[in-house]
Design a protein around this motif. Structure first.
Motif, PDB file in Angstrom:
ATOM      1  N   CYS A 168       0.842  -1.193   0.000  1.00  0.00           N
ATOM      2  CA  CYS A 168       0.000   0.000   0.000  1.00  0.00           C
ATOM      3  C   CYS A 168       0.880   1.247   0.000  1.00  0.00           C
ATOM      4  CB  CYS A 168      -0.915   0.015   1.222  1.00  0.00           C
ATOM      5  SG  CYS A 168      -2.139  -1.317   1.248  1.00  0.00           S
ATOM      6  N   ARG A 180      -3.242   3.570  -2.110  1.00  0.00           N
ATOM      7  CA  ARG A 180      -3.441   2.650  -3.230  1.00  0.00           C
ATOM      8  C   ARG A 180      -2.765   1.337  -2.877  1.00  0.00           C
ATOM      9  NH1 ARG A 180      -4.216   1.614  -8.480  1.00  0.00           N
ATOM     10  NH2 ARG A 180      -2.576   0.577  -9.672  1.00  0.00           N
ATOM     11  N   CYS A 181      -3.503   0.228  -2.974  1.00  0.00           N
ATOM     12  CA  CYS A 181      -2.981  -1.085  -2.600  1.00  0.00           C
ATOM     13  C   CYS A 181      -2.988  -2.015  -3.809  1.00  0.00           C
ATOM     14  CB  CYS A 181      -3.804  -1.687  -1.472  1.00  0.00           C
ATOM     15  SG  CYS A 181      -3.774  -0.721   0.062  1.00  0.00           S
ATOM     16  N   VAL A 182      -1.859  -2.671  -4.039  1.00  0.00           N
ATOM     17  CA  VAL A 182      -1.696  -3.608  -5.151  1.00  0.00           C
ATOM     18  C   VAL A 182      -0.920  -4.821  -4.656  1.00  0.00           C
ATOM     19  CG1 VAL A 182      -1.684  -1.766  -6.900  1.00  0.00           C
ATOM     20  CG2 VAL A 182       0.482  -2.531  -5.889  1.00  0.00           C
ATOM     21  N   GLY A 200      -6.156  -3.892  -7.169  1.00  0.00           N
ATOM     22  CA  GLY A 200      -5.406  -2.800  -7.784  1.00  0.00           C
ATOM     23  C   GLY A 200      -5.735  -2.586  -9.244  1.00  0.00           C
ATOM     24  N   ASP A 201      -6.397  -3.574  -9.900  1.00  0.00           N
ATOM     25  CA  ASP A 201      -6.771  -3.426 -11.307  1.00  0.00           C
ATOM     26  C   ASP A 201      -8.027  -2.580 -11.440  1.00  0.00           C
ATOM     27  OD1 ASP A 201      -4.707  -5.073 -11.885  1.00  0.00           O
ATOM     28  OD2 ASP A 201      -5.910  -6.777 -12.546  1.00  0.00           O
ATOM     29  N   GLN A 215     -13.358  -1.212 -10.227  1.00  0.00           N
ATOM     30  CA  GLN A 215     -12.078  -1.367  -9.552  1.00  0.00           C
ATOM     31  C   GLN A 215     -12.149  -2.525  -8.559  1.00  0.00           C
ATOM     32  OE1 GLN A 215     -12.171   2.783  -8.087  1.00  0.00           O
ATOM     33  NE2 GLN A 215     -10.116   2.991  -8.945  1.00  0.00           N
ATOM     34  N   TYR A 226      -8.626  -3.441  -2.192  1.00  0.00           N
ATOM     35  CA  TYR A 226      -8.227  -4.199  -0.994  1.00  0.00           C
ATOM     36  C   TYR A 226      -9.104  -3.807   0.182  1.00  0.00           C
ATOM     37  CZ  TYR A 226      -5.196  -5.711   2.880  1.00  0.00           C
ATOM     38  OH  TYR A 226      -4.701  -6.285   4.020  1.00  0.00           O
ATOM     39  N   SER A 253      -3.677  -1.256 -13.972  1.00  0.00           N
ATOM     40  CA  SER A 253      -2.987  -0.185 -13.268  1.00  0.00           C
ATOM     41  C   SER A 253      -1.557  -0.609 -12.966  1.00  0.00           C
ATOM     42  CB  SER A 253      -3.719   0.129 -11.960  1.00  0.00           C
ATOM     43  OG  SER A 253      -5.054   0.472 -12.233  1.00  0.00           O
ATOM     44  N   TYR A 258       2.494  -0.447 -11.531  1.00  0.00           N
ATOM     45  CA  TYR A 258       3.199   0.050 -10.360  1.00  0.00           C
ATOM     46  C   TYR A 258       3.788   1.403 -10.688  1.00  0.00           C
ATOM     47  CZ  TYR A 258       3.147  -4.649  -8.332  1.00  0.00           C
ATOM     48  OH  TYR A 258       2.774  -5.841  -7.804  1.00  0.00           O
TER      49      TYR A 258
END
Length: 390
Positions: free
Chosen positions: A247, A257-259, A280-281, A295, A298, A334, A336
Motif C-alpha cells: 500500500c 493505493r494497494c496492489v 489494484g486493477d 475497480q 483491498y 494499473s 506500479y
C-alpha cells in the motif's frame, strides 16, 4: 595582536553557541497510547541497512518502506548507504513522564565510547547531556564497556493531524546554513506552518535544533477495511497481509493505493469475487453519459485470507486522455509507480481484461490476411531467384 582580535572574538562566539542547548519541540501528553513517528537521520558514516536497523531497533524492511526502496530481496540488508545521506527511520512514539519521546532504544556501550561519540552515532538526534541525564551517568555511575544505556530519541504526534488532514511528524535536525525558509521549501510547506507546529516565536533556527515536520499521510480510517488500520506517510509504502499487499500513499492526491507486492511469497485470494480483476486493477468503459469504472480494491485480511471487493463508479466527463477524476478512459491494468532510483518489482500475474467476440473475430481475420500476404511474398521471392538462376 590587534590583528588577531577578530579571530579571537569569532572563536569565543562559536564556543558560546556550542554551549547553548539546542532547541527541540516538546509535546505534553497524558495518554499511554503510542503513535507512529519518523526520524530524519543524517548518516555519520557509511552504513549497511542492517547496521542502521540494529542501531534503531527496527527492521530493514520498515526502513526500506519508509524510504520507498523496493523491491526487498535477500541482499537488501547488505545495501550500503553513504555518509551524509538522509534516511527516514520509523519509530513508535510513547508518552514518557508527561512528554512524547521514544525510550525503547537501548545502546550497548563499546570500549572507546563517550557520550559525545554515542550522540554522533545517532546523527545529533540526541545530545550527550540527554543521554547522561536519562541514564544518571556520573562519577559513581560511569559509562561501562558492555553495559547498556537508554537513548531518548525525540518524537511528536499531535494526534496525527495537521491543518485538518492526517499527518505523521518527523523529527529533523537543522544543519549548518539552513533556515526555516529553506527547510519549508525543501519539504513543501510554509514557514508559518513550521512556526505553529514547533511553537516558534521567531524564524531563527540554529544548527543542531530539532524541528517537528508534518508529513501528509494516507489513512485507512475511511476505507472500510476489516480489522486493520494503518497510516502511510506521503512518499512511503507499507507491506501488509503477510507481505502480499503493498500500500502506497499517492503524492498527488494523498490517497492510499494497494496492489499485489510482487514479492516471492505465497499469496491467495488476490482476485475479486465474480471478476477476473486482481486487487489494484481497474476496467474503464465508455457509456452514453461518460465513463463507468470498475475497480478491485483491498479490504484488509482475516485468518490468512485477503479480503477485497469490487467498487463501481460513474463519471459524467470522460475525455479520451484523462478524466477529471484521474481515471484513464481506456481498458488497462494499473501499473506500479516506478521510481527511477529503485529497481522495478517483478511483474505480477495479472489476468487479461475481457475482450469482446467482435474483437476476437477481427483479430482472427487480420491474422488470416497477414498469413496470405506472407505466402504471396515468399512465392514472389522464390520466382525472382529462379529467374536469375535459369
Amino acid at each position: 595582536m590587534k590583528f588577531l582580535w577578530p579571530q579571537i572574538l569569532c572563536f569565543l562566539f562559536f564556543s558560546y553557541l556550542c554551549l547553548v542547548e539546542a532547541k527541540s519541540t516538546i509535546e505534553p501528553c497524558n495518554s499511554s497510547d503510542s503513535c507512529p513517528s519518523l526520524l530524519s537521520y543524517l548518516l555519520p558514516w557509511d552504513s549497511k541497512l542492517s547496521e542502521i536497523a540494529t542501531r534503531f531497533h527496527v527492521s530493514v524492511s520498515d526502513i526500506m518502506a519508509s524510504n520507498s526502496i523496493f523491491p526487498i530481496t535477500e541482499s537488501s540488508a547488505h545495501q550500503i548507504l553513504s555518509a551524509k545521506s538522509l534516511v527516514k527511520i520509523p519509530i513508535s512514539c510513547s508518552c514518557v513522564d508527561g512528554i512524547r519521546r521514544s525510550m525503547s532504544i537501548l545502546y550497548t556501550v563499546h570500549a572507546s565510547d563517550t557520550l559525545a561519540t554515542i550522540s554522533d552515532g545517532y546523527g545529533g538526534l540526541v545530545s550527550g547531556e540527554q543521554i547522561k541525564s536519562v541514564n544518571s551517568i556520573n562519577a559513581t555511575n560511569p559509562l561501562t564497556s558492555g553495559g547498556t544505556v537508554v537513548i531518548p530519541l525525540p518524537c511528536t504526534c499531535f494526534n496525527n493531524l495537521n491543518n485538518g488532514g492526517t499527518a505523521i511528524y518527523m523529527s529533523y535536525v537543522v544543519k549548518r546554513g539552513e533556515s526555516l525558509r529553506s527547510i519549508a521549501t525543501m519539504i513543501g510547506t510554509t514557514i508559518s506552518d513550521l512556526e505553529t507546529v514547533n511553537g516558534l516565536g521567531e524564524t531563527q533556527v540554529d544548527s543542531g535544533d530539532i524541528l517537528s515536520i508534518p508529513i501528509a499521510a494516507c489513512s485507512s480510517a475511511t476505507l472500510n477495511w476489516y480489522n486493520e488500520s494503518m497510516m502511510v506517510p506521503n512518499g512511503s509504502y507499507t507491506l501488509t497481509a503477510s507481505n502480499c499487499i503493498k500500500c502506497t500513499c499517492e503524492s498527488m492526491d494523498i490517497k492510499m493505493r494497494c496492489v499485489p507486492s510482487g514479492l516471492d511469497v505465497p499469496c491467495y485470494n488476490l482476485r475479486c469475487k465474480g471478476s477476473n480483476l486482481i486487487i489494484g486493477d481497474e476496467y474503464v468503459e465508455h457509456s452514453k453519459t461518460g465513463c463507468n469504472v470498475s475497480q478491485c480494491v483491498y479490504r484488509g485480511h482475516r485468518g490468512g485470507k485477503i479480503l477485497s471487493s469490487m467498487k463501481n463508479s460513474s463519471y459524467l466527463q470522460c475525455p479520451d486522455n484523462q478524466s477529471h477524476s484521474g481515471v484513464s478512459c481506456s481498458p488497462s491494468l494499473s501499473p506500479y509507480h516506478v521510481d527511477p532510483f529503485v529497481v522495478s518489482p517483478k511483474p505480477s500475474s495479472f489476468l487479461p481484461l475481457p475482450v469482446s467476440k467482435a474483437a476476437l473475430s477481427t483479430r482472427a481475420t487480420f491474422g488470416r490476411v497477414d498469413q496470405i500476404l506472407i505466402n504471396v511474398l515468399q512465392l514472389f521471392v522464390l520466382k525472382f531467384i529462379l529467374y536469375f538462376l535459369i
